[in-house]
Scaffold this motif. Structure first.
Motif, PDB file in Angstrom:
ATOM      1  N   LYS A 281       0.828  -1.213   0.000  1.00 53.38           N
ATOM      2  CA  LYS A 281       0.000   0.000   0.000  1.00 53.38           C
ATOM      3  C   LYS A 281       0.859   1.259   0.000  1.00 53.38           C
ATOM      4  O   LYS A 281       0.518   2.259  -0.645  1.00 53.38           O
ATOM      5  CB  LYS A 281      -0.946  -0.004   1.204  1.00 53.38           C
ATOM      6  CG  LYS A 281      -2.100  -0.994   1.046  1.00 53.38           C
ATOM      7  CD  LYS A 281      -3.106  -0.888   2.182  1.00 53.38           C
ATOM      8  CE  LYS A 281      -4.287  -1.826   1.923  1.00 53.38           C
ATOM      9  NZ  LYS A 281      -5.306  -1.733   2.988  1.00 53.38           N
ATOM     10  N   VAL A 282       1.981   1.228   0.708  1.00 54.47           N
ATOM     11  CA  VAL A 282       2.900   2.381   0.724  1.00 54.47           C
ATOM     12  C   VAL A 282       3.452   2.626  -0.680  1.00 54.47           C
ATOM     13  O   VAL A 282       3.494   3.776  -1.151  1.00 54.47           O
ATOM     14  CB  VAL A 282       4.052   2.153   1.726  1.00 54.47           C
ATOM     15  CG1 VAL A 282       5.114   3.243   1.587  1.00 54.47           C
ATOM     16  CG2 VAL A 282       3.521   2.111   3.153  1.00 54.47           C
ATOM     17  N   ILE A 283       3.858   1.548  -1.363  1.00 51.93           N
ATOM     18  CA  ILE A 283       4.356   1.674  -2.732  1.00 51.93           C
ATOM     19  C   ILE A 283       3.250   2.180  -3.654  1.00 51.93           C
ATOM     20  O   ILE A 283       3.476   3.026  -4.533  1.00 51.93           O
ATOM     21  CB  ILE A 283       4.892   0.323  -3.251  1.00 51.93           C
ATOM     22  CG1 ILE A 283       6.105  -0.127  -2.433  1.00 51.93           C
ATOM     23  CG2 ILE A 283       5.253   0.413  -4.736  1.00 51.93           C
ATOM     24  CD1 ILE A 283       7.317   0.750  -2.558  1.00 51.93           C
ATOM     25  N   SER A 284       2.020   1.700  -3.422  1.00 51.70           N
ATOM     26  CA  SER A 284       0.890   2.130  -4.238  1.00 51.70           C
ATOM     27  C   SER A 284       0.630   3.631  -4.092  1.00 51.70           C
ATOM     28  O   SER A 284       0.260   4.304  -5.062  1.00 51.70           O
ATOM     29  CB  SER A 284      -0.374   1.349  -3.858  1.00 51.70           C
ATOM     30  OG  SER A 284      -0.219  -0.021  -4.170  1.00 51.70           O
ATOM     31  N   ILE A 285       0.832   4.156  -2.895  1.00 45.87           N
ATOM     32  CA  ILE A 285       0.679   5.599  -2.672  1.00 45.87           C
ATOM     33  C   ILE A 285       1.733   6.368  -3.467  1.00 45.87           C
ATOM     34  O   ILE A 285       1.455   7.404  -4.074  1.00 45.87           O
ATOM     35  CB  ILE A 285       0.761   5.932  -1.168  1.00 45.87           C
ATOM     36  CG1 ILE A 285      -0.479   5.395  -0.454  1.00 45.87           C
ATOM     37  CG2 ILE A 285       0.874   7.440  -0.945  1.00 45.87           C
ATOM     38  CD1 ILE A 285      -0.392   5.430   1.057  1.00 45.87           C
ATOM     39  N   GLY A 286       2.966   5.832  -3.485  1.00 49.34           N
ATOM     40  CA  GLY A 286       4.028   6.447  -4.294  1.00 49.34           C
ATOM     41  C   GLY A 286       3.677   6.455  -5.772  1.00 49.34           C
ATOM     42  O   GLY A 286       3.932   7.430  -6.477  1.00 49.34           O
ATOM     43  N   ILE A 287       3.062   5.356  -6.230  1.00 52.05           N
ATOM     44  CA  ILE A 287       2.636   5.275  -7.632  1.00 52.05           C
ATOM     45  C   ILE A 287       1.537   6.299  -7.913  1.00 52.05           C
ATOM     46  O   ILE A 287       1.530   6.955  -8.962  1.00 52.05           O
ATOM     47  CB  ILE A 287       2.151   3.841  -7.964  1.00 52.05           C
ATOM     48  CG1 ILE A 287       3.332   2.856  -7.870  1.00 52.05           C
ATOM     49  CG2 ILE A 287       1.513   3.786  -9.342  1.00 52.05           C
ATOM     50  CD1 ILE A 287       2.929   1.398  -7.935  1.00 52.05           C
ATOM     51  N   LEU A 288       0.618   6.468  -6.962  1.00 53.48           N
ATOM     52  CA  LEU A 288      -0.444   7.471  -7.108  1.00 53.48           C
ATOM     53  C   LEU A 288       0.145   8.873  -7.256  1.00 53.48           C
ATOM     54  O   LEU A 288      -0.327   9.672  -8.065  1.00 53.48           O
ATOM     55  CB  LEU A 288      -1.382   7.438  -5.892  1.00 53.48           C
ATOM     56  CG  LEU A 288      -2.493   6.385  -5.894  1.00 53.48           C
ATOM     57  CD1 LEU A 288      -3.293   6.464  -4.598  1.00 53.48           C
ATOM     58  CD2 LEU A 288      -3.417   6.553  -7.087  1.00 53.48           C
ATOM     59  N   ILE A 289       1.156   9.156  -6.457  1.00 59.08           N
ATOM     60  CA  ILE A 289       1.815  10.474  -6.534  1.00 59.08           C
ATOM     61  C   ILE A 289       2.447  10.656  -7.914  1.00 59.08           C
ATOM     62  O   ILE A 289       2.361  11.733  -8.517  1.00 59.08           O
ATOM     63  CB  ILE A 289       2.879  10.619  -5.425  1.00 59.08           C
ATOM     64  CG1 ILE A 289       2.208  10.625  -4.047  1.00 59.08           C
ATOM     65  CG2 ILE A 289       3.698  11.901  -5.612  1.00 59.08           C
ATOM     66  CD1 ILE A 289       3.181  10.526  -2.881  1.00 59.08           C
ATOM     67  N   SER A 290       3.058   9.587  -8.434  1.00 55.12           N
ATOM     68  CA  SER A 290       3.674   9.645  -9.766  1.00 55.12           C
ATOM     69  C   SER A 290       2.632   9.924 -10.842  1.00 55.12           C
ATOM     70  O   SER A 290       2.839  10.764 -11.723  1.00 55.12           O
ATOM     71  CB  SER A 290       4.394   8.330 -10.062  1.00 55.12           C
ATOM     72  OG  SER A 290       4.883   8.313 -11.387  1.00 55.12           O
ATOM     73  N   VAL A 291       1.503   9.210 -10.782  1.00 53.28           N
ATOM     74  CA  VAL A 291       0.441   9.388 -11.772  1.00 53.28           C
ATOM     75  C   VAL A 291      -0.125  10.807 -11.683  1.00 53.28           C
ATOM     76  O   VAL A 291      -0.377  11.457 -12.697  1.00 53.28           O
ATOM     77  CB  VAL A 291      -0.689   8.353 -11.575  1.00 53.28           C
ATOM     78  CG1 VAL A 291      -1.835   8.611 -12.549  1.00 53.28           C
ATOM     79  CG2 VAL A 291      -0.150   6.946 -11.775  1.00 53.28           C
ATOM     80  N   PHE A 292      -0.297  11.285 -10.457  1.00 51.89           N
ATOM     81  CA  PHE A 292      -0.798  12.644 -10.250  1.00 51.89           C
ATOM     82  C   PHE A 292       0.161  13.660 -10.879  1.00 51.89           C
ATOM     83  O   PHE A 292      -0.266  14.637 -11.494  1.00 51.89           O
ATOM     84  CB  PHE A 292      -0.973  12.926  -8.761  1.00 51.89           C
ATOM     85  CG  PHE A 292      -1.479  14.312  -8.468  1.00 51.89           C
ATOM     86  CD1 PHE A 292      -2.770  14.674  -8.795  1.00 51.89           C
ATOM     87  CD2 PHE A 292      -0.666  15.255  -7.863  1.00 51.89           C
ATOM     88  CE1 PHE A 292      -3.253  15.950  -8.531  1.00 51.89           C
ATOM     89  CE2 PHE A 292      -1.129  16.537  -7.589  1.00 51.89           C
ATOM     90  CZ  PHE A 292      -2.432  16.885  -7.931  1.00 51.89           C
TER      91      PHE A 292
END
Length: 440
Positions: A281-292
């Motif tokens: 989930k922590v990595i997924s949040i990082g991916i969300l930031i990248s997509v944003f």
């Protein structure tokens, strides 16, 4: 005070610009489309990451010659206009305004929403949750960009960190904790046509490599563009290609391609396998930031094309679209792009939207590459601060590679492709009408 741009960008700054502009959402989410197309086989997918990188490098080296020779604001539509005339130049800007930028923003918003819904404990196909999040994140980003262009720059800085952290962690720990499932074999699954499938998976990898066209914009600010720009493009895109290959091998090291084909977010699946549920989930949040950050980057640059067309009175509602607020943001142009993106996002289809935009933009990329050869013949004395190396081999690689992708997409996905063509061609009568009205 001089209004000339200072030549203060060196090689390392140009290199980091290339890497920062290109790495976005595709590397985290496109493996699903790739391994679905290959019927769960890994080999052709990895080859597509290499070929996509080589075509992109050739394209970047080629397009930079014309961007350095014609250092005007407006990017690709200016180059097309210079070579082919004003009407085709307008169609380039029109396509970017009504299709490419809003379509890409919508694709990023949809995949952001699907990832966010999974983090919230729902499923990625729960459209009751996905669609409001997708539209909401587009409108929020649009509002943030109307605050001022400098604010958008701060967002990009944060997003750069966000995209690098998950990439580095998955690559390192994927190789440490993975147990080497089949990485290169088989090449394709049963019942798969290698040639047509290669075209399909190249569309996916080219989406992940997109953004390179913007690199040529810094040519006028480089200390030595003739020497440093090709090195930055080749070095930067080679580095991106190496990262993309490494993370895709890391994915396959941990999870077989057939499993990656079954999930919306292959990177999150791999991260969960490596780090457990909380770490995933922590990595997924990082991916969300990248997509944003990717979404923000396109919403930062896209409205400038609409603004440039409106300054010439070529778009309907041009008087509204040229308005700029106190933060130097063309706020009405931003809202135009965001409203169109919100409409596209209602499809809820990441791969459909990204395939549509890749097809549309690569038609004009190929025209740009051909334009470099045409300019060499029609304007041999044009000042060229940078010349494409190994001419005409590099331009021909870019033309043939891009042409293969465009033609293959026309044959394998005719409805998507024709949709893009129709939306683009609608701009022609609008151009004729606006020219006639302006002359009156």
């Amino acid at each position: 005070m001089s209004k000339e741009l200072k030549k203060n960008i060196g090689f390392l700054a140009a290199l980091s610009t290339v890497v920062g502009v290109v790495i976005g959402s595709g590397v985290f989410f496109k493996p699903q489309a790739i391994y679905t197309a290959t019927n769960g086989a890994p080999g052709l997918g990895l080859i597509a990451w290499i070929l996509g990188g080589l075509i992109t490098i050739a394209g970047g080296l080629t397009a930079t010659e014309v961007s350095a020779a014609i250092p005007k604001t407006g990017g690709m539509m200016v180059y097309i206009e210079e070579v082919y005339g004003k009407s085709l130049g307008f169609l380039t800007g029109w396509m970017q305004t009504v299709l490419f930028f809003p379509g890409t923003i919508a694709a990023c918003a949809v995949i952001f929403a699907q990832q966010a819904s999974e983090l919230l404990g729902s499923t990625s196909d729960n459209m009751i949750l996905v669609l409001p999040i997708a539209v909401g994140i587009i409108l929020l980003t649009a509002f943030l960009n109307t605050i001022g262009s400098s604010f958008g720059g701060y967002i990009q800085t944060i997003a750069t960190v966000g995209k690098l952290v998950p990439l580095v962690l998955i690559i390192i720990f994927g190789f440490i904790r993975g147990n080497s499932t089949s990485v290169f074999n088989p090449m394709v699954g049963s019942g798969v046509n290698t040639i047509t499938t290669l075209g399909q998976v190249l569309v996916s990898t080219l989406f992940a490599y997109d953004g390179w066209i913007n690199v040529g914009a810094i040519a006028g600010e480089m200390k030595n563009p003739g020497r440093d720009l090709p090195r930055a493009i080749v070095g930067g895109l080679s580095l991106v290609m190496a990262v993309y290959l490494a993370i895709n091998i890391a994915y396959l090291w941990v999870v077989p391609a057939s499993d990656l084909a079954m999930v919306t977010s292959p990177a999150s699946l791999v991260a969960t396998k490596i780090f457990g549920a909380i770490g995933g989930k922590v990595i997924s949040i990082g991916i969300l930031i990248s997509v944003f950050g990717t979404l923000n980057g396109y919403l930062l640059t896209g409205p400038r094309v609409a603004y440039a067309l409106s300054k010439d009175g070529l778009l309907p509602g041009s008087r509204m679209l040229i308005k700029v607020n106190k933060g130097s943001s063309p706020y009405n142009a931003i809202y135009l792009i965001s409203i169109l993106a919100s409409i596209y996002a209602l499809t809820g289809q990441f791969n459909l939207l990204s395939d549509l935009t890749v097809f549309a933009i690569w038609v004009f990329y190929v025209l740009t590459f051909i334009g470099v050869i045409m300019l060499r013949k029609s304007k041999p004395n044009l000042n060229r601060p940078y010349r494409v190396p190994l001419y005409p081999i590099i331009p021909l690689v870019a033309i043939l590679g891009g042409g293969f992708v465009v033609i293959n997409q026309l044959l394998t996905s005719p409805i998507i492709s024709l949709g893009g063509i129709v939306i683009t061609i609608i701009g022609f009568p609008i151009y004729k009408y606006r020219i006639k009205k302006n002359s009156q």
